[in-house]
Write a protein that holds these residues in place. Structure first.
Motif, PDB file in Angstrom:
ATOM      1  N   GLU A 225       0.688  -1.283   0.156  1.00 29.51           N
ATOM      2  CA  GLU A 225      -0.036  -0.045  -0.067  1.00 29.51           C
ATOM      3  C   GLU A 225       0.729   1.295   0.051  1.00 29.51           C
ATOM      4  N   HIS A 226       2.104   1.076   0.622  1.00 26.58           N
ATOM      5  CA  HIS A 226       2.967   2.260   0.640  1.00 26.58           C
ATOM      6  C   HIS A 226       4.280   1.965  -0.393  1.00 26.58           C
ATOM      7  N   GLU A 227       4.183   1.395  -1.354  1.00 26.75           N
ATOM      8  CA  GLU A 227       5.178   0.788  -2.037  1.00 26.75           C
ATOM      9  C   GLU A 227       6.258   2.029  -2.356  1.00 26.75           C
ATOM     10  N   SER A 228       5.826   3.322  -2.602  1.00 30.59           N
ATOM     11  CA  SER A 228       6.784   4.409  -2.642  1.00 30.59           C
ATOM     12  C   SER A 228       7.553   4.461  -1.691  1.00 30.59           C
ATOM     13  N   GLU A 229       7.224   4.087  -0.590  1.00 30.89           N
ATOM     14  CA  GLU A 229       8.424   4.378   0.678  1.00 30.89           C
ATOM     15  C   GLU A 229       9.565   3.245   0.663  1.00 30.89           C
ATOM     16  N   PHE A 230       9.365   2.109  -0.327  1.00 25.46           N
ATOM     17  CA  PHE A 230      10.252   0.944  -0.409  1.00 25.46           C
ATOM     18  C   PHE A 230      10.742   0.860  -1.557  1.00 25.46           C
ATOM     19  N   GLN A 231      12.031   1.549  -1.820  1.00 25.05           N
ATOM     20  CA  GLN A 231      12.790   1.614  -2.988  1.00 25.05           C
ATOM     21  C   GLN A 231      13.516   0.276  -3.650  1.00 25.05           C
ATOM     22  N   ASP A 232      13.938  -0.558  -2.623  1.00 32.55           N
ATOM     23  CA  ASP A 232      14.644  -1.550  -3.090  1.00 32.55           C
ATOM     24  C   ASP A 232      13.835  -2.632  -3.451  1.00 32.55           C
ATOM     25  N   VAL A 233      14.050  -3.617  -4.435  1.00 34.39           N
ATOM     26  CA  VAL A 233      13.227  -4.885  -4.742  1.00 34.39           C
ATOM     27  C   VAL A 233      13.309  -5.693  -3.766  1.00 34.39           C
ATOM     28  N   ILE A 234      14.493  -6.034  -3.081  1.00 32.75           N
ATOM     29  CA  ILE A 234      14.621  -7.246  -2.263  1.00 32.75           C
ATOM     30  C   ILE A 234      14.123  -6.463  -0.816  1.00 32.75           C
ATOM     31  N   GLN A 235      13.200  -7.130  -0.051  1.00 38.37           N
ATOM     32  CA  GLN A 235      12.517  -6.600   1.155  1.00 38.37           C
ATOM     33  C   GLN A 235      12.453  -7.457   2.184  1.00 38.37           C
ATOM     34  N   ASP A 236      12.543  -7.238   3.414  1.00 42.41           N
ATOM     35  CA  ASP A 236      12.594  -8.208   4.480  1.00 42.41           C
ATOM     36  C   ASP A 236      11.666  -7.659   5.424  1.00 42.41           C
ATOM     37  N   VAL A 237      10.630  -8.191   5.753  1.00 39.47           N
ATOM     38  CA  VAL A 237       9.492  -7.536   6.509  1.00 39.47           C
ATOM     39  C   VAL A 237      10.074  -7.390   8.119  1.00 39.47           C
TER      40      VAL A 237
END
Ligand SMILES: NC(=O)c1ccc[n+]([C@@H]2O[C@H](COP(=O)([O-])OP(=O)(O)OC[C@H]3O[C@@H](n4cnc5c(N)ncnc54)[C@H](OP(=O)(O)O)[C@@H]3O)[C@@H](O)[C@H]2O)c1
Length: 243
Positions: A225-237
């Motif tokens: 929902e807030h994808e613009s806050e997350f720039q990297d492809v690789i994410q870890d919750v």
């Protein structure tokens, strides 16, 4: 305007929690794919029974899985997964290796590829979220199949993201942490000789260190929902907290 979610592995574990999270969002139509149908009888949910271990049916159905329509947002979450045969290299069965690659790698590759083809001209916000694992970047004895397929889907996701930098598509490869699901049950039942880390994984359960599927689903939903806050492809919750 409606939004669309296509979710795999919705029948239990993390996928079930993601399904519940999105069922509460009235604007979403949901297409959910697992071997098991939950028969929930929700008007905005279409369940499809497919076995990703055998890909012939998925190959034939690919073009029918992605409805056209005037959507505001379209999300694909490739969540279905299998820990595979927990055995050291040298003891793996050919059939199990093939099944593992079909479920954890080829099925999400097929779906990601077909999703991009189906929606490349759509003006909707489009997000592909492939559920990977911390094991993608960490070799674990006994998990040769699992670590390899999770590393490969993470790389596939990074390539797709690079190809679509200037588009409406966003791509994420998300590690969900260590989650209290049937997959962890299976891990705890491995043979210690095949999986030397087993005591550590048993202690996660007894010490209450496992994340709940509901919490992880909420975090994934927040990320999307807030994808613009997350720039990297690789994410870890585990690397972000909910506000
Ligand atoms: N749990 C963890 O600690 C953890 C850690 C890192 C990453 N992950 C990843 O998170 C995702 C969800 O895992 P989970 O822990 O929720 O696992 P789970 O409880 O075992 O659930 C797996 C889901 O995948 C579906 N699935 C399995 N085999 C399938 C097949 N042959 N065809 C179609 N669907 C199939 C299952 O549905 P059916 O059985 O009905 O087909 C089920 O809905 C996986 O990608 C997993 O690798 C989990």
């Amino acid at each position: 305007m409606k939004s669309l979610l296509i979710l795999t592995g919705h029948s239990k574990g993390l996928g079930r929690a993601i399904l519940n999270t999105y069922l509460e969002k009235d604007e979403f139509e949901i297409i959910a794919i697992s071997r098991t149908r939950l028969e929930l009888n929700k008007p905005n949910l279409t369940e499809i029974s497919l076995d990703f271990g055998e890909l012939d049916v998925l190959e034939n159905e690919l073009s029918n899985l992605f409805p056209s329509g005037d959507f505001n947002e379209i999300i694909l979450i490739n969540n279905a997964g299998w820990i595979g045969e927990i055995k050291p290299v040298g003891s793996l069965q050919v059939k199990s290796m093939r099944t593992q690659i079909n479920i954890n790698l080829l099925a999400p590759m097929y779906l990601t590829n077909a999703f991009v083809a189906a929606y490349k001209d759509s003006k909707a916000k489009k997000i592909i979220c492939n559920i990977s694992s911390g094991a993608a970047s960490k070799p674990m004895e006994g998990w040769g199949e699992y670590c390899s397929t999770k590393a490969a889907i993470a790389m596939f996701t990074k390539v797709a993201a690079k190809e679509n930098q200037d588009s409406e598509f966003r791509f994420f490869s998300v590690a969900p942490g260590i989650v209290d699901t049937q997959m962890q049950d299976e891990i705890r039942q491995a043979d210690e000789l095949d999986f030397p880390q087993i005591e550590r994984f048993k202690s996660y359960k007894t010490n209450g260190d496992l994340s709940s599927p509901e919490m992880v689903a909420t975090k994934i939903s927040y990320l999307l929902e807030h994808e613009s806050e997350f720039q990297d492809v690789i994410q870890d919750v585990r690397n972000f907290d909910l506000p």
